[in-house]
Scaffold this active site. Structure first.
Site, PDB file in Angstrom:
ATOM      1  N   GLY A 258       1.427  -1.382  -0.795  1.00 36.90           N
ATOM      2  CA  GLY A 258       0.134  -0.725  -0.909  1.00 36.90           C
ATOM      3  C   GLY A 258       0.239   0.789  -1.054  1.00 36.90           C
ATOM      4  N   HIS A 259      -0.907   1.424  -1.276  1.00 36.18           N
ATOM      5  CA  HIS A 259      -0.935   2.865  -1.508  1.00 36.18           C
ATOM      6  C   HIS A 259      -0.463   3.641  -0.282  1.00 36.18           C
ATOM      7  CE1 HIS A 259      -4.855   1.870   0.282  1.00 36.18           C
ATOM      8  NE2 HIS A 259      -4.841   3.084   0.773  1.00 36.18           N
ATOM      9  N   ASN A 260       0.263   4.726  -0.548  1.00 35.64           N
ATOM     10  CA  ASN A 260       0.773   5.666   0.461  1.00 35.64           C
ATOM     11  C   ASN A 260       1.915   5.109   1.314  1.00 35.64           C
ATOM     12  OD1 ASN A 260      -1.342   7.307  -0.395  1.00 35.64           O
ATOM     13  ND2 ASN A 260      -2.650   6.745   1.315  1.00 35.64           N
ATOM     14  N   SER A 278      -0.398   2.942   3.722  1.00 36.31           N
ATOM     15  CA  SER A 278       0.023   3.996   4.647  1.00 36.31           C
ATOM     16  C   SER A 278       0.967   3.526   5.748  1.00 36.31           C
ATOM     17  CB  SER A 278      -1.196   4.683   5.281  1.00 36.31           C
ATOM     18  OG  SER A 278      -1.996   5.286   4.284  1.00 36.31           O
TER      19      SER A 278
END
Length: 359
Positions: A258-260, A278
């Site tokens: 996922g993002h980050n 994250s």
């Protein structure tokens, strides 16, 4: 191409006995091996298979009596799977991608293409892309604007590399992978039901309609050296900072990052692993198939998670985890033992209740 037993042994750093000039063309399981094959019998349990096949040469376990197995040559492999890694690298010719740039591919004139590249048909390379020397790009790959890919990359059919993605040297990307898609990030104008549940752990004051507002992804993806990405894996770009994958990390098919997310060096993420936004994954972490990691948590260095483990909270370095939710391996084993005893325990309790009722 055939290789002599002596050359194979030298290439993988192993010892051989017998006729070193004997040549083999391919590797085979013992029971299927022909006279020009190298039978792979690195464990005594495979010895019976040699009698069923026709191999004249084999890769054997240390101390094996190769002459009684009626072989003309043998290679001894103290660590069988490591020897197999060297052997398969020697015998694998890779995909057939013709040198140069196929005329049916489209490259932006501002793209910088290194020496010795091989680019197949129907590839699109965007503005400002930097492609390192000796890269091999199979058909139907797209590399979006501003992406930078290091030397000796191998990107296979249908992979998608997004804008401004940065990738190190010796990258391997299996078919259909997507690197640099937008992150899955949305917010509601008012406090959402999900936010409320996170705060109260179950209590909701009011259920009401809500709509989702998109948070755009301004970051990209940064990938280190010697990384391999499996087929149909997906790595989302970061919201502000880049999603990152460390040196030497390997992602299996259908892994989602996922993002980050930050993944450290030399990690191994097996099929269908999902890491939520994250989260931070340390170095040398192993996540077996179908593991899940919650958002905004940290998994420490050298953590090993068994198959289908769900990690909801921070995991200390060196921990071995299993279960849903994740607990120490030994704790999970004891919990499963106790669970199996529940029917007998229930029967005992029912018997005691009957005795009490009669008395």
């Amino acid at each position: 191409m055939a290789h002599s037993i002596a050359d194979i042994a030298a290439a993988i750093g192993a010892e051989f006995v017998g006729d070193g000039a004997l040549k083999v063309g391919r590797a085979s399981e013992p029971h299927q091996a022909g006279p020009d094959d190298l039978a792979l019998a690195v464990n005594p349990k495979y010895a019976d298979g040699l009698a069923q096949g026709q191999a004249r040469a084999a890769m054997l376990w240390p101390g094996a009596d190769w002459q009684s197995l009626k072989l003309k040559a043998a290679i001894f492999a103290p660590r069988g799977r490591l020897a197999l890694a060297g052997l398969t690298a020697l015998l694998d010719h890779g995909p057939a991608i013709a040198p140069g740039i196929h005329p049916m591919s489209v490259l932006d004139p501002t793209a910088q293409i290194g020496d010795g590249v091989a680019i197949g048909p129907f590839v699109t390379i965007g503005a400002g892309v930097v492609l390192g020397p000796n890269a091999r790009i199979a058909s139907h790959v797209s590399i979006a604007e501003g992406a930078r890919i290091g030397a000796d990359a191998l990107i296979l059919q249908g992979a998608r590399i997004g804008a401004r993605v940065t990738i190190g040297a010796r990258f391997i990307c299996q078919p259909g992978a997507v690197i640099g898609a937008d992150g899955f990030s949305f917010v509601t104008p008012e406090k959402s039901g999900v936010e409320e549940i996170r705060e109260t752990l179950g209590q909701r004051e009011d259920i009401r309609s809500q709509s989702w507002t998109r948070i755009h992804s301004l970051g990209a993806v940064t990938i280190g050296d010697d990384v391999e990405i499996g087929a149909n894996a997906c790595i989302d770009r970061g919201t502000i900072r880049d999603t990152s994958i460390g040196n030497g990390t390997k992602l299996d098919n259908l892994v989602h990052i996922g993002h980050n997310v930050q993944v450290g060096d030399d990690c191994l993420l097996c099929g269908q692993v999902g890491v939520a936004g994250s989260a931070r994954i340390g170095n040398r972490v192993v996540l077996a198939g179908q593991c899940g990691v919650n958002d905004n948590i940290f998994v420490g260095d050298d953590v090993i998670c068994g198959g289908a483990t769900k990690v909801f909270t921070n995991a200390p370095a060196g921990r071995v985890l299993l279960g849903y939710p994740a607990v120490k391996l030994e704790t999970h084993v004891e919990m499963q033992k106790a669970l199996r005893r529940l029917p007998r325990l229930a029967a005992k309790v029912a018997g005691i209740e009957k005795v009490i009722q009669k008395s």
